[in-house]
Design an enzyme around this catalytic site. Structure first.
Site, PDB file in Angstrom:
ATOM      1  N   GLU A   1       7.034 -30.603  36.915  1.00  5.10           N
ATOM      2  CA  GLU A   1       5.629 -30.386  37.046  1.00  5.10           C
ATOM      3  C   GLU A   1       5.169 -29.819  35.681  1.00  5.10           C
ATOM      4  OE1 GLU A   1       3.416 -31.328  39.082  1.00  5.10           O
ATOM      5  OE2 GLU A   1       4.756 -32.095  40.548  1.00  5.10           O
TER       6      GLU A   1
ATOM      7  N   CYS B   1      -2.568 -24.627  35.605  1.00  4.44           N
ATOM      8  CA  CYS B   1      -2.105 -26.018  35.122  1.00  4.44           C
ATOM      9  C   CYS B   1      -3.120 -27.079  35.784  1.00  4.44           C
ATOM     10  CB  CYS B   1      -0.855 -26.446  35.517  1.00  4.44           C
ATOM     11  SG  CYS B   1      -0.554 -26.567  37.588  1.00  4.44           S
TER      12      CYS B   1
HETATM   13  P1  NAD Z   1       7.616 -23.037  29.749  1.00  2.00           P
HETATM   14  O1  NAD Z   1       8.226 -24.509  29.508  1.00  2.00           O
HETATM   15  O2  NAD Z   1       7.820 -22.167  28.580  1.00  2.00           O
HETATM   16  O3  NAD Z   1       8.863 -22.160  30.573  1.00  2.00           O
HETATM   17  C1  NAD Z   1       8.962 -22.673  31.885  1.00  2.00           C
HETATM   18  C2  NAD Z   1      10.573 -22.085  32.465  1.00  2.00           C
HETATM   19  O4  NAD Z   1      11.217 -22.843  31.604  1.00  2.00           O
HETATM   20  C3  NAD Z   1      10.778 -20.732  32.207  1.00  2.00           C
HETATM   21  O5  NAD Z   1      11.620 -20.215  33.182  1.00  2.00           O
HETATM   22  C4  NAD Z   1      11.560 -20.728  30.692  1.00  2.00           C
HETATM   23  O6  NAD Z   1      12.398 -19.613  30.561  1.00  2.00           O
HETATM   24  C5  NAD Z   1      12.393 -22.163  31.211  1.00  2.00           C
HETATM   25  N1  NAD Z   1      12.932 -22.783  29.892  1.00  2.00           N
HETATM   26  C6  NAD Z   1      12.411 -22.425  28.576  1.00  2.00           C
HETATM   27  N2  NAD Z   1      13.350 -23.008  27.655  1.00  2.00           N
HETATM   28  C7  NAD Z   1      14.493 -23.671  28.535  1.00  2.00           C
HETATM   29  C8  NAD Z   1      15.461 -24.545  28.412  1.00  2.00           C
HETATM   30  N3  NAD Z   1      15.970 -24.879  26.848  1.00  2.00           N
HETATM   31  N4  NAD Z   1      16.368 -24.737  29.185  1.00  2.00           N
HETATM   32  C9  NAD Z   1      15.912 -24.574  30.591  1.00  2.00           C
HETATM   33  N5  NAD Z   1      14.941 -23.739  30.667  1.00  2.00           N
HETATM   34  C10 NAD Z   1      14.107 -23.374  29.793  1.00  2.00           C
HETATM   35  O7  NAD Z   1       6.467 -22.823  30.408  1.00  2.00           O
HETATM   36  P2  NAD Z   1       5.600 -21.602  30.646  1.00  2.00           P
HETATM   37  O8  NAD Z   1       4.911 -21.140  29.391  1.00  2.00           O
HETATM   38  O9  NAD Z   1       6.468 -20.462  31.488  1.00  2.00           O
HETATM   39  O10 NAD Z   1       4.237 -21.957  31.740  1.00  2.00           O
HETATM   40  C11 NAD Z   1       3.155 -22.399  31.251  1.00  2.00           C
HETATM   41  C12 NAD Z   1       3.159 -24.367  31.382  1.00  2.00           C
HETATM   42  O11 NAD Z   1       3.536 -24.337  32.871  1.00  2.00           O
HETATM   43  C13 NAD Z   1       2.045 -24.812  31.176  1.00  2.00           C
HETATM   44  O12 NAD Z   1       2.073 -26.002  30.420  1.00  2.00           O
HETATM   45  C14 NAD Z   1       1.425 -25.100  32.745  1.00  2.00           C
HETATM   46  O13 NAD Z   1       0.724 -26.175  32.708  1.00  2.00           O
HETATM   47  C15 NAD Z   1       2.805 -25.281  33.147  1.00  2.00           C
HETATM   48  N6  NAD Z   1       2.499 -25.178  34.785  1.00  2.00           N
HETATM   49  C16 NAD Z   1       2.370 -26.519  35.383  1.00  2.00           C
HETATM   50  C17 NAD Z   1       2.402 -26.541  36.877  1.00  2.00           C
HETATM   51  C18 NAD Z   1       2.492 -27.687  37.573  1.00  2.00           C
HETATM   52  O14 NAD Z   1       2.452 -27.784  38.708  1.00  2.00           O
HETATM   53  N7  NAD Z   1       2.038 -28.899  36.858  1.00  2.00           N
HETATM   54  C19 NAD Z   1       2.058 -25.171  37.300  1.00  2.00           C
HETATM   55  C20 NAD Z   1       2.222 -24.091  36.642  1.00  2.00           C
HETATM   56  C21 NAD Z   1       2.397 -24.033  35.312  1.00  2.00           C
END
Ligand code: NAD
Length: 479
Positions: free
Chosen positions: A247, A281
């Site tokens: 997501e 999001c």
């Molecule tokens: P992000 O991608 O930076 O981080 C998300 C998670 O992934 C964190 O726990 C992070 O530590 C982890 N992560 C980072 N690098 C990684 C790697 N190399 N391997 C595995 N895990 C890793 O996102 P964010 O800044 O925490 O959140 C914001 C984003 O989330 C926005 O784009 C938003 O739209 C999206 N979001 C989507 C939904 C949905 O349901 N579509 C809901 C909420 C947020």
């Protein structure tokens, strides 16, 4: 005294202080200190989850029901305290923090019920005397990786179905919101989960998250976060032939037609674009407005924005809290500068605000005179920034709404049944709202999008079963 929260691995709380959690409303306030797992702890957590899977997946529905129900009850009983702590670490308002906590309790309650409703199918085989059974089984070790913007609801809507359908878990929350993650794991642990069934590994995504992606013993990964990280999850999961669900971002359109009820449209736009500081999001970041209502709509929104109370998330009067951290604030400000350079007119806000304590306060920003080709229309900003795109009629509005690499939610404000119905059928989004904000969904129905927003089966409600189970077809010849 600052609290120290540890990781939960194989039923033991382990680790030393590794990172601090800062309150974005007041950066002098340290919420707590948190253990930071490394690759070795991630490996131990995955091994523990693997060892716990056979027994947990064969536990009866009552054992799972008991844990999930108890968890729901405790979260609900502590909703004010947990909601406050959530608002303190993430910066959403108290009302939003408590609302999200209630949502988490409802999700655990829903999936507690689902444990008692598991069913299969039995059909006659095409071969006489043979019976065929179709049943669902847990997938195995599920890696759960979550973002910072819904610190308790998103973990809840992944952990609850994973447990309900008999999986074991390695949970890696976002670095910015470990307190909510720790709280939910602590409650589940005390509710009676056997050791190893749920493991918490707080730490950096590039370290702990990556260790999960690279480990062949993780059988499935449910990820919510940015598109960039989602693609890494996908590539690593294909490499290991594991199930995955993503997501990701949104650039959700809210269409406002000439025949809309202006008050409803303004409510939808202000709520959808700016509540939760625009860090959803599902936020309505593109406001697509037809000629006849455009000027009245823009004036009415500006009036509402002017009255919004922006301040400390823990102050009960606050309607919009701070941005989550310095990096996100910089991203918001960069996009405001980009919008201006692209030729859009900043009709309201966009300035940093000073409040009593040092925090990441930003005045909600509204652009007008923008086109759908501009970067502010195409890229997710994830802050309190929205832009109005003026269109001549419904057909152009629909075309602009669908012209985006994303497809999470969309909305339309209209009193025309014909246009509302056409929009519901033709919007290229996973969730469509009529006279409602694009953000704000029910917990018992599927959640998810299309195109660059989502990949894999839907989350939430009964549809969650698709991801957290695998189907077995068994044939029996009884002689
Ligand atoms: P992000 O991608 O930076 O981080 C998300 C998670 O992934 C964190 O726990 C992070 O530590 C982890 N992560 C980072 N690098 C990684 C790697 N190399 N391997 C595995 N895990 C890793 O996102 P964010 O800044 O925490 O959140 C914001 C984003 O989330 C926005 O784009 C938003 O739209 C999206 N979001 C989507 C939904 C949905 O349901 N579509 C809901 C909420 C947020």
């Amino acid at each position: 005294m600052t609290v120290l929260r540890k990781n939960l691995i194989d039923g033991e709380w382990l680790g030393e202080a590794g990172s601090r959690n800062i309150n974005p409303s007041n950066t002098n306030d340290i919420v707590g200190e948190y253990a930071s797992a490394g690759p070795e702890q991630a490996k131990q957590a995955i091994a523990a989850a693997k060892a716990a899977f056979p027994a947990w997946s064969r536990s009866g529905p009552l054992a799972r029901h008991a844990v999930l129900k108890k968890t729901s009850d405790e979260i609900m009983a502590r909703k004010d305290e947990i909601g406050r702590s959530l608002a303190r670490e993430e910066g959403k308002t108290l009302a939003e923090g408590v609302g999200e906590t209630i949502r988490a309790a409802q999700i655990f309650d829903f999936f507690a019920g689902e444990t008692l409703r598991l069913s299969g199918e039995m059909v006659p085989s095409v071969r006489p005397g043979v019976g065929v059974e179709m049943t669902r089984e847990g997938v195995g070790v599920v890696g759960i990786i979550t973002p910072w913007n819904f610190p308790i609801a998103i973990p809840a809507w992944k952990i609850a179905p994973a447990l309900a359908y008999g999986n074991t878990i390695v949970f890696k929350p976002a670095e910015l919101v470990p307190e909510s993650a720790w709280t939910i794991v602590d409650i589940l642990h005390r509710a009676g989960l056997p050791k190893g069934v749920l493991n918490l590994v707080m730490g950096k995504g590039s370290v702990v998250g990556q260790a999960m992606l690279d480990n062949p013993d993780v059988n499935a990964i449910s990820f919510t976060g940015s598109v960039g990280t989602g693609k890494r999850v996908a590539a690593a999961s294909v490499e290991h032939m594991r199930k995955f669900q993503l997501e990701m971002g949104g650039k959700n359109p809210l269409v406002v037609l000439d025949d809309a009820d202006l008050a409803v449209a303004v409510d939808c736009a202000v709520n959808g674009a700016y509540f939760s500081t625009g860090q959803r999001c599902t936020a309505s970041s593109r406001l697509i407005v037809t000629d006849g209502i455009h000027d009245r709509f823009v004036e009415a929104i500006k009036e509402r924005l002017d009255k919004l109370v922006i301040g400390d998330a823990l102050d009960a009067k606050t309607q919009i809290g701070p941005v989550v951290d310095q990096n996100q604030l910089k991203q918001d400000e960069d996009y405001i500068a980009i919008g201006r350079q692209e030729g859009a007119e900043l009709a309201f806000g966009g300035d940093r605000l000073e409040r009593g304590a040092p925090g990441f306060y930003l005045q909600p920003a509204l652009f007008v005179g923008s086109t759908n080709a501009m970067r502010i229309s195409r890229e997710e900003i994830f802050g309190p920034v929205a832009n109005v795109i003026r269109v001549k009629d419904y057909d152009e509005a629909l075309a602009v709404a669908n012209d985006t690499p994303f497809g999470l939610t969309s909305g339309i404000c209209t009193t025309s049944l014909k246009h509302a119905t056409h929009f519901k059928r033709n919007s290229e989004a996973g969730m469509v709202m009529v006279n409602l904000p694009t953000a704000g969904v029910d917990f018992h129905v599927p959640f998810g999008g299309r195109k660059g927003s989502s990949y894999g089966p839907r989350e939430q409600g009964r549809y969650a079963m698709e991801f957290y189970t695998t189907v077995k077809t068994a044939y029996t010849f009884a002689g």
